[in-house]
Motif scaffolding. Structure first.
Motif, short mmCIF file in Angstrom:
data_model
loop_
_atom_site.label_atom_id
_atom_site.label_comp_id
_atom_site.label_asym_id
_atom_site.label_seq_id
_atom_site.Cartn_x
_atom_site.Cartn_y
_atom_site.Cartn_z
N LEU A 115 0.80 -1.22 0.00
CA LEU A 115 0.00 0.00 0.00
C LEU A 115 0.84 1.28 0.00
CD1 LEU A 115 -3.00 -0.83 2.37
CD2 LEU A 115 -3.06 -0.44 -0.11
N GLU A 116 1.94 1.27 0.71
CA GLU A 116 2.75 2.49 0.81
C GLU A 116 4.11 2.33 0.15
OE1 GLU A 116 2.34 4.93 4.31
OE2 GLU A 116 0.98 3.48 5.21
N GLU A 117 4.21 1.42 -0.79
CA GLU A 117 5.45 1.28 -1.55
C GLU A 117 5.65 2.48 -2.46
OE1 GLU A 117 5.52 -2.30 -3.77
OE2 GLU A 117 5.97 -3.58 -2.06
N GLY A 118 6.91 2.89 -2.62
CA GLY A 118 7.24 3.99 -3.51
C GLY A 118 7.52 3.51 -4.92
N THR A 119 8.03 4.41 -5.72
CA THR A 119 8.36 4.10 -7.11
C THR A 119 9.58 3.19 -7.18
OG1 THR A 119 7.49 6.24 -7.80
CG2 THR A 119 8.93 5.11 -9.35
N ALA A 120 9.51 2.17 -8.01
CA ALA A 120 10.62 1.22 -8.16
C ALA A 120 11.83 1.89 -8.80
CB ALA A 120 10.18 0.04 -9.00
N VAL A 121 13.00 1.34 -8.53
CA VAL A 121 14.25 1.91 -9.06
C VAL A 121 14.34 1.71 -10.57
CG1 VAL A 121 16.77 1.75 -8.99
CG2 VAL A 121 15.45 1.60 -6.87
N LEU A 171 -0.96 6.86 -16.55
CA LEU A 171 0.22 7.67 -16.23
C LEU A 171 -0.15 9.09 -15.80
CD1 LEU A 171 3.34 7.88 -16.23
CD2 LEU A 171 3.18 8.64 -18.59
N GLN A 172 -0.99 9.74 -16.56
CA GLN A 172 -1.36 11.13 -16.23
C GLN A 172 -2.18 11.22 -14.94
OE1 GLN A 172 -3.13 11.66 -20.18
NE2 GLN A 172 -1.89 13.51 -20.44
N ASP A 173 -3.09 10.28 -14.75
CA ASP A 173 -3.96 10.31 -13.57
C ASP A 173 -3.20 10.05 -12.28
OD1 ASP A 173 -6.18 10.80 -15.18
OD2 ASP A 173 -6.57 8.65 -15.46
N ASP A 174 -2.13 9.25 -12.37
CA ASP A 174 -1.43 8.82 -11.16
C ASP A 174 -0.09 9.53 -10.95
OD1 ASP A 174 -3.51 7.13 -10.65
OD2 ASP A 174 -2.52 5.33 -11.44
N ALA A 175 0.08 10.69 -11.59
CA ALA A 175 1.35 11.40 -11.50
C ALA A 175 1.67 11.88 -10.09
CB ALA A 175 1.36 12.58 -12.47
N GLU A 176 0.66 12.01 -9.24
CA GLU A 176 0.89 12.49 -7.86
C GLU A 176 1.00 11.35 -6.85
OE1 GLU A 176 1.58 15.53 -6.94
OE2 GLU A 176 1.50 16.06 -9.06
N ARG A 179 3.77 5.82 -5.86
CA ARG A 179 4.31 4.81 -6.78
C ARG A 179 3.93 5.19 -8.21
NH1 ARG A 179 2.70 0.53 -4.32
NH2 ARG A 179 0.66 0.41 -5.31
N LEU A 180 4.91 5.60 -8.98
CA LEU A 180 4.66 6.02 -10.36
C LEU A 180 4.71 4.84 -11.32
CD1 LEU A 180 6.85 9.26 -10.41
CD2 LEU A 180 4.35 9.13 -10.37
N PRO A 181 4.01 4.93 -12.45
CA PRO A 181 4.02 3.83 -13.44
C PRO A 181 5.36 3.67 -14.15
CG PRO A 181 2.06 5.20 -13.68
CD PRO A 181 2.98 5.93 -12.78
N LEU A 182 6.20 4.71 -14.16
CA LEU A 182 7.53 4.63 -14.75
C LEU A 182 8.56 4.55 -13.63
CD1 LEU A 182 7.30 7.33 -17.57
CD2 LEU A 182 7.24 4.85 -17.87
N GLN A 206 9.21 9.17 -25.40
CA GLN A 206 10.34 8.24 -25.46
C GLN A 206 10.37 7.34 -24.23
OE1 GLN A 206 13.69 10.87 -25.94
NE2 GLN A 206 13.48 10.97 -28.17
N ALA A 207 10.07 7.92 -23.07
CA ALA A 207 10.06 7.12 -21.83
C ALA A 207 8.97 6.07 -21.87
CB ALA A 207 9.88 8.04 -20.63
N ILE A 208 7.81 6.45 -22.37
CA ILE A 208 6.70 5.50 -22.47
C ILE A 208 7.05 4.37 -23.42
CG2 ILE A 208 4.33 5.22 -23.30
CD1 ILE A 208 3.80 8.07 -22.22
N LYS A 209 7.66 4.71 -24.55
CA LYS A 209 8.01 3.65 -25.51
C LYS A 209 9.12 2.75 -24.97
CE LYS A 209 6.14 5.30 -29.80
NZ LYS A 209 6.30 5.34 -31.27
#
Length: 284
Positions: A115-121, A171-176, A179-182, A206-209
């Motif tokens: 639940l409170e995990e951050g963005t992966a490396v 991606l746009q909805d969860d930018a805040e 845990r980010l999708p990228l 480019q990042a998405i691709k």
């Protein structure tokens, strides 16, 4: 209204929630008849219910409260028969009682842990982190469809990739979110910040691709892993893999991802039919 009719209506509401997220599964229900295999459908709806709590509730404490209720429900379901409509259907089937209690609790506990995990490396870490929850679902699903002795390695990988693709579509909805999708390495490589994820740019494209490229490679690798997959997982994975390929060829990949893939058509029906044949062959 009779108790049976009320129960059926409550159960159907959860199945409808699942189908609203995965409308292509209406095709699968032609081959996995709900009247004949109610537990198979209820298990898919249960997975969606738990995923909605794990990812759809933005306040971790609220999500934890709901998941804790589910932990108590599944912990006692073998003796109580369950209070929730989905649990009642599942534990009316001998398959549910043949599985250890830990198997039922594993997805809920994994959902609470993340639940409170951050963005992966990086992508490998992202894949590994998501595999804890989605692997627990895959193990439960594989055991239900094929028995306890069957490997869930392939189902785990496909379930995890489907989730990472779904996250990328948002991606746009969860930018805040924490845990980010990228993954962080991807953001750093293309000079992206949280704020820049909301607007289209060459760097974001480019990042998405690049993320899609890793997803595509992992999808190809999944075919070499052990274990069968359910009819529902086959349709979800097939649609996801096609969407990844389509987005990689597009000028604006995120727009294609957000548009999604067609829900039906001959290709989907053929995939469902083939998956159902394989299931019946292996499950006897």
């Amino acid at each position: 209204m009779s108790e049976d009719a009320s129960h059926h209506g409550a159960l159907q509401s959860y199945v409808d929630k699942w189908l609203s997220v995965q409308p292509q599964q209406r095709v699968a229900l032609v081959f996995v008849e709900p009247g004949k295999y109610p537990g198979h459908v209820a298990l898919a709806a249960l997975e969606q219910e738990l995923l909605s709590a794990a990812y759809g509730i933005r306040e971790p404490q609220v999500a934890a409260t709901k998941l804790n209720w589910w932990a108590e429900e599944l912990d006692s379901a073998a003796t109580s028969g369950g209070r929730h409509p989905l649990t009642r259907v599942l534990f009316d089937d001998e398959r549910a009682h043949a599985m250890p209690k830990e198997r039922w609790l594993a997805p809920v506990l994994a959902a609470m842990a993340q639940l409170e995990e951050g963005t992966a490396v990086d992508f490998a870490a992202q894949l590994n982190a998501a595999s804890a929850l989605h692997g627990a679902f895959a193990e439960l699903e594989t055991g239900w469809w094929y028995g306890e002795a069957v490997s869930s390695a392939r189902a785990t990988r496909l379930a995890t990739l489907s989730h990472l693709l779904h996250a990328l579509r948002r991606l746009q909805d969860d930018a805040e979110r924490d845990r980010l999708p990228l993954p962080m390495a991807r953001l750093a490589r293309f000079g992206l910040s949280r704020a820049s994820l909301r607007e289209r740019s060459e760097a974001r494209d480019q990042a998405i691709k690049a993320q899609l490229g890793d997803l595509q490679s992992s999808w190809a690798d999944a075919t070499r892993l052990d274990g069968p997959i359910s009819v529902f997982r086959a349709l979800e994975a097939g649609q996801g893999e096609r969407l990844v390929s389509k987005a990689l060829r597009a000028g604006e990949a995120l727009a294609v991802l957000q548009q999604g893939a067609p829900d039906g058509g001959f290709r989907t029906t053929l995939r469902a039919w083939r998956a159902a044949r394989q299931w019946q062959k292996l499950a006897g």
